[in-house]
Scaffold this motif. Structure first.
Motif, PDB file in Angstrom:
ATOM      1  N   HIS A  42       0.773  -1.221  -0.094  1.00 47.40           N
ATOM      2  CA  HIS A  42       0.083  -0.157   0.065  1.00 47.40           C
ATOM      3  C   HIS A  42       0.907   1.212   0.068  1.00 47.40           C
ATOM      4  O   HIS A  42       0.967   2.053   0.953  1.00 47.40           O
ATOM      5  N   HIS A 117      -3.150  11.921  10.931  1.00 49.50           N
ATOM      6  CA  HIS A 117      -3.278  10.561   9.874  1.00 49.50           C
ATOM      7  C   HIS A 117      -3.047   9.333  10.601  1.00 49.50           C
ATOM      8  O   HIS A 117      -2.005   9.189  10.914  1.00 49.50           O
ATOM      9  N   ARG A 120      -2.158   3.099   7.804  1.00 52.19           N
ATOM     10  CA  ARG A 120      -2.889   1.918   7.357  1.00 52.19           C
ATOM     11  C   ARG A 120      -3.622   1.449   8.480  1.00 52.19           C
ATOM     12  O   ARG A 120      -2.898   1.096   9.247  1.00 52.19           O
ATOM     13  N   ILE A 121      -5.066   1.388   8.381  1.00 52.98           N
ATOM     14  CA  ILE A 121      -5.780   1.036   9.575  1.00 52.98           C
ATOM     15  C   ILE A 121      -5.347  -0.431   9.915  1.00 52.98           C
ATOM     16  O   ILE A 121      -5.597  -0.863  11.212  1.00 52.98           O
ATOM     17  N   GLY A 122      -5.058  -1.340   8.987  1.00 54.89           N
ATOM     18  CA  GLY A 122      -4.952  -2.752   9.175  1.00 54.89           C
ATOM     19  C   GLY A 122      -3.684  -2.845  10.226  1.00 54.89           C
ATOM     20  O   GLY A 122      -3.764  -3.803  10.894  1.00 54.89           O
ATOM     21  N   THR A 160     -12.100   9.273   2.254  1.00 56.06           N
ATOM     22  CA  THR A 160     -12.367   7.758   1.591  1.00 56.06           C
ATOM     23  C   THR A 160     -12.697   6.793   2.870  1.00 56.06           C
ATOM     24  O   THR A 160     -12.635   5.532   2.566  1.00 56.06           O
ATOM     25  N   VAL A 177      -7.662 -10.228   7.944  1.00 64.03           N
ATOM     26  CA  VAL A 177      -7.612  -8.603   8.043  1.00 64.03           C
ATOM     27  C   VAL A 177      -8.277  -8.146   7.093  1.00 64.03           C
ATOM     28  O   VAL A 177      -7.737  -8.013   5.794  1.00 64.03           O
ATOM     29  N   ALA A 186      -8.027   3.822  -2.661  1.00 63.39           N
ATOM     30  CA  ALA A 186      -7.725   4.884  -1.465  1.00 63.39           C
ATOM     31  C   ALA A 186      -7.220   6.270  -2.070  1.00 63.39           C
ATOM     32  O   ALA A 186      -6.715   6.153  -3.499  1.00 63.39           O
ATOM     33  N   LYS A 189      -3.695   6.577  -3.740  1.00 60.60           N
ATOM     34  CA  LYS A 189      -3.919   5.504  -5.016  1.00 60.60           C
ATOM     35  C   LYS A 189      -3.853   6.496  -6.376  1.00 60.60           C
ATOM     36  O   LYS A 189      -3.069   6.403  -7.316  1.00 60.60           O
ATOM     37  N   ASN A 267      -7.807  12.145  11.241  1.00 62.22           N
ATOM     38  CA  ASN A 267      -8.666  10.976  11.622  1.00 62.22           C
ATOM     39  C   ASN A 267      -9.266  10.945  12.722  1.00 62.22           C
ATOM     40  O   ASN A 267      -8.778  11.216  13.738  1.00 62.22           O
ATOM     41  N   LEU A 309      -8.247 -15.980  -2.198  1.00 63.44           N
ATOM     42  CA  LEU A 309      -7.552 -15.564  -1.151  1.00 63.44           C
ATOM     43  C   LEU A 309      -8.280 -15.022   0.060  1.00 63.44           C
ATOM     44  O   LEU A 309      -9.412 -14.518  -0.159  1.00 63.44           O
ATOM     45  N   LEU A 310      -8.040 -14.766   1.155  1.00 66.16           N
ATOM     46  CA  LEU A 310      -8.708 -14.416   2.243  1.00 66.16           C
ATOM     47  C   LEU A 310      -8.295 -12.927   2.450  1.00 66.16           C
ATOM     48  O   LEU A 310      -6.897 -12.307   1.975  1.00 66.16           O
ATOM     49  N   GLY A 312      -6.282 -10.101   3.661  1.00 67.41           N
ATOM     50  CA  GLY A 312      -5.002  -9.920   4.277  1.00 67.41           C
ATOM     51  C   GLY A 312      -3.842 -10.853   3.590  1.00 67.41           C
ATOM     52  O   GLY A 312      -2.769 -10.503   3.909  1.00 67.41           O
ATOM     53  N   PRO A 314      -3.335 -11.090   0.259  1.00 67.02           N
ATOM     54  CA  PRO A 314      -2.513 -10.260  -0.663  1.00 67.02           C
ATOM     55  C   PRO A 314      -1.267  -9.562  -0.036  1.00 67.02           C
ATOM     56  O   PRO A 314      -0.058  -9.481  -0.263  1.00 67.02           O
ATOM     57  N   GLU A 315      -1.612  -8.727   1.104  1.00 67.20           N
ATOM     58  CA  GLU A 315      -0.579  -8.212   1.735  1.00 67.20           C
ATOM     59  C   GLU A 315       0.506  -9.097   2.245  1.00 67.20           C
ATOM     60  O   GLU A 315       1.907  -8.320   2.371  1.00 67.20           O
TER      61      GLU A 315
HETATM   62  P1  NAD Z   1      -7.171  -2.721  -1.310  1.00 61.23           P
HETATM   63  O1  NAD Z   1      -8.652  -2.445  -1.890  1.00 61.23           O
HETATM   64  O2  NAD Z   1      -6.200  -3.159  -1.930  1.00 61.23           O
HETATM   65  O3  NAD Z   1      -7.789  -4.210  -0.465  1.00 61.23           O
HETATM   66  C1  NAD Z   1      -8.845  -3.994   0.612  1.00 61.23           C
HETATM   67  C2  NAD Z   1      -9.182  -5.385   1.298  1.00 61.23           C
HETATM   68  O4  NAD Z   1      -9.257  -6.320   0.292  1.00 61.23           O
HETATM   69  C3  NAD Z   1      -7.710  -5.905   1.933  1.00 61.23           C
HETATM   70  O5  NAD Z   1      -8.084  -6.445   3.097  1.00 61.23           O
HETATM   71  C4  NAD Z   1      -7.233  -6.912   1.228  1.00 61.23           C
HETATM   72  O6  NAD Z   1      -6.672  -7.954   1.863  1.00 61.23           O
HETATM   73  C5  NAD Z   1      -8.409  -7.406   0.354  1.00 61.23           C
HETATM   74  N1  NAD Z   1      -7.980  -7.960  -0.934  1.00 61.23           N
HETATM   75  C6  NAD Z   1      -7.458  -7.465  -1.954  1.00 61.23           C
HETATM   76  N2  NAD Z   1      -7.466  -8.414  -2.941  1.00 61.23           N
HETATM   77  C7  NAD Z   1      -7.887  -9.326  -2.755  1.00 61.23           C
HETATM   78  C8  NAD Z   1      -8.136 -10.781  -3.496  1.00 61.23           C
HETATM   79  N3  NAD Z   1      -7.757 -10.787  -4.522  1.00 61.23           N
HETATM   80  N4  NAD Z   1      -8.945 -11.509  -2.854  1.00 61.23           N
HETATM   81  C9  NAD Z   1      -9.381 -11.348  -1.404  1.00 61.23           C
HETATM   82  N5  NAD Z   1      -9.001 -10.290  -0.812  1.00 61.23           N
HETATM   83  C10 NAD Z   1      -8.337  -9.284  -1.464  1.00 61.23           C
HETATM   84  O7  NAD Z   1      -7.171  -1.667  -0.184  1.00 61.23           O
HETATM   85  P2  NAD Z   1      -7.932  -0.001  -0.300  1.00 61.23           P
HETATM   86  O8  NAD Z   1      -9.040   0.078  -0.070  1.00 61.23           O
HETATM   87  O9  NAD Z   1      -6.906   0.593  -1.441  1.00 61.23           O
HETATM   88  O10 NAD Z   1      -7.233   0.520   1.018  1.00 61.23           O
HETATM   89  C11 NAD Z   1      -5.688   0.786   1.277  1.00 61.23           C
HETATM   90  C12 NAD Z   1      -5.249   1.142   2.468  1.00 61.23           C
HETATM   91  O11 NAD Z   1      -5.550   2.504   2.508  1.00 61.23           O
HETATM   92  C13 NAD Z   1      -5.976   0.484   3.790  1.00 61.23           C
HETATM   93  O12 NAD Z   1      -4.646   0.060   4.442  1.00 61.23           O
HETATM   94  C14 NAD Z   1      -6.590   1.393   4.329  1.00 61.23           C
HETATM   95  O13 NAD Z   1      -6.568   1.523   5.995  1.00 61.23           O
HETATM   96  C15 NAD Z   1      -5.846   2.756   3.932  1.00 61.23           C
HETATM   97  N6  NAD Z   1      -6.800   4.051   4.202  1.00 61.23           N
HETATM   98  C16 NAD Z   1      -6.433   4.635   5.099  1.00 61.23           C
HETATM   99  C17 NAD Z   1      -7.019   5.934   5.271  1.00 61.23           C
HETATM  100  C18 NAD Z   1      -6.980   7.124   6.453  1.00 61.23           C
HETATM  101  O14 NAD Z   1      -7.678   8.131   6.582  1.00 61.23           O
HETATM  102  N7  NAD Z   1      -6.144   6.751   7.309  1.00 61.23           N
HETATM  103  C19 NAD Z   1      -8.183   6.398   4.282  1.00 61.23           C
HETATM  104  C20 NAD Z   1      -8.407   5.310   3.347  1.00 61.23           C
HETATM  105  C21 NAD Z   1      -7.801   4.257   3.096  1.00 61.23           C
END
Ligand code: NAD
Length: 356
Positions: A42, A117, A120-122, A160, A177, A186, A189, A267, A309-310, A312, A314-315
């Motif tokens: 991420h 900020h 990453r909340i995870g 977001t 997770v 996000a 991104k 946040n 996949l579950l 968490g 991919p990470e």
């Molecule tokens: P993402 O779309 O990459 O993943 C979202 C979830 O889906 C994750 O748990 C991941 O393990 C799961 N996932 C992804 N691909 C998968 C697959 N093929 N099969 C099964 N599960 C799958 O994540 P995102 O929405 O882009 O978010 C990215 C990060 O941004 C997160 O860590 C989030 O906490 C962070 N974020 C933080 C803030 C903030 O204000 N602090 C705001 C927005 C997002």
């Protein structure tokens, strides 16, 4: 594309934080959170945030050396004032306090208001899961203009707003997770794509007129576009509930024009933390999680997919790859990080020494 070892980026982040006034422990916690986000894949929440952090130190919307300050403490309930301190410190300390309270009471309901900020909340859910606690987190973002439009809307009305939930793994397995923005992608991104000159995936962004756009830069122009929620009305609904639970219920703020904005990233987070034996015996719970996970993963992949996949997974896989191969950062993001390090007071030759 420049590639860096995780320890080099950790050292650079620590140096930038210390130059910005942080105590060494704070610098360590910020570096842990940002570099772990890069390792997890991420980059939107990794060291590419340093320019934003340095700018925010400069305009004092981010205040170093603050700690999680309990302002309400009743039974299982804890409310923490973040004082615009680094979310990496406020988040870490709050999870420690929340787990201690959950260990005593079975569960804790923990609110953070007004933290800078939280990254990453995870990371916070993983901190809980590592100690055997399950957790659920609703987050909103204020102090900056809204980014995400509600379902059927053109105009951004909230941030977001990430949602995250985690349970410890079955037996010795890793935790499950789920950690996601409620927008399709996000915000960071869009920044990473704009910097790299690549389009974002389709149906993620709207231009200011409400037409779908693949140009991440629409989020950085004076007349901004908006981000589209995931899952149509359901994702939009979850984002709105994050706004209300994290922004209003906690006594933090929602993202409204009536509130002043210092153009930082603040946040608010509402978390539920559940102790290992609170609801059923720990061993039985972990056995059931292990069996459920194996059953879910045994689903045959659909055409076009390789495996199930579950959340968490991919990470964890990206972490293994990046620990071995290093972390690639696009040239524009690296120039911005370097300029931010210099602006914070880290000399050019010191940067070269730190990143080798
Ligand atoms: P993402 O779309 O990459 O993943 C979202 C979830 O889906 C994750 O748990 C991941 O393990 C799961 N996932 C992804 N691909 C998968 C697959 N093929 N099969 C099964 N599960 C799958 O994540 P995102 O929405 O882009 O978010 C990215 C990060 O941004 C997160 O860590 C989030 O906490 C962070 N974020 C933080 C803030 C903030 O204000 N602090 C705001 C927005 C997002």
């Amino acid at each position: 594309m420049p590639v860096f070892g995780h320890d080099a980026l950790h050292a650079l982040t620590r140096a930038v934080c210390v130059a910005g006034g942080s105590a060494p422990r704070e610098a360590e916690l910020v570096a842990d959170n940002l570099v772990q986000a890069n390792l997890a894949g991420h980059d939107s929440h990794g060291v590419g945030l340093l320019p934003t952090y340095v700018r925010s130190l400069d305009n004092e919307s981010l205040r170093p050396n603050r700690h999680a300050e309990p302002v309400r403490d009743r039974g299982p309930i804890l409310v923490i004032e973040g004082g615009r301190g680094y979310g990496q410190v406020i988040g870490f300390e709050t999870m420690q306090l929340g787990m201690a309270r959950a260990a005593e009471q079975g569960a804790a309901l923990v609110a953070i208001r007004n933290s800078f900020h939280l990254g990453r909340i995870g990371h916070w859910a993983e901190q809980c899961a590592a100690e055997g606690f399950a957790s659920i987190h609703f987050v909103n973002g204020v102090d900056h203009p809204p980014y995400q439009a509600p379902y059927a809307g053109c105009d951004a009305r909230f941030s977001t707003n990430p949602f995250c939930a985690a349970v410890p793994g079955g037996r010795d397995g890793p935790p499950v997770v789920l950690d996601m923005a409620t927008s399709k992608i996000a915000f960071g991104k869009a920044r990473v794509a704009a910097n790299a000159g690549v389009p974002v995936p389709d149906e993620c962004l709207l231009d200011p007129e409400g037409h779908v756009s693949r140009d991440g830069a629409v989020m950085f122009r004076e007349l901004r576009g908006a981000m589209i929620p995931f899952g149509e009305h359901k994702g939009s609904g979850l984002g709105i509930m994050c706004e209300l639970l994290a922004g209003a219920l906690t006594g933090g703020l929602t993202n409204q024009p009536e509130h002043s904005q210092a153009h930082g990233i603040v946040n608010n987070m509402l978390s539920v933390i559940v102790a290992p034996d609170a609801l059923a015996p720990r061993d039985a719970v972990r056995r059931e999680i292990g069996a459920a996970v194996a059953w879910i993963k045994s689903s045959r992949p659909r055409p076009g997919f390789e495996e199930v996949l579950l959340p968490g997974e991919p990470e964890r896989r990206r972490r293994d790859v990046r620990l071995a191969d290093g972390i690639d950062i696009d040239p524009q993001s690296w120039r911005d990080i370097r300029a931010a390090a210099v602006a914070a007071g880290v000399a050019d030759d010191a940067i070269d020494r730190l990143v080798g």
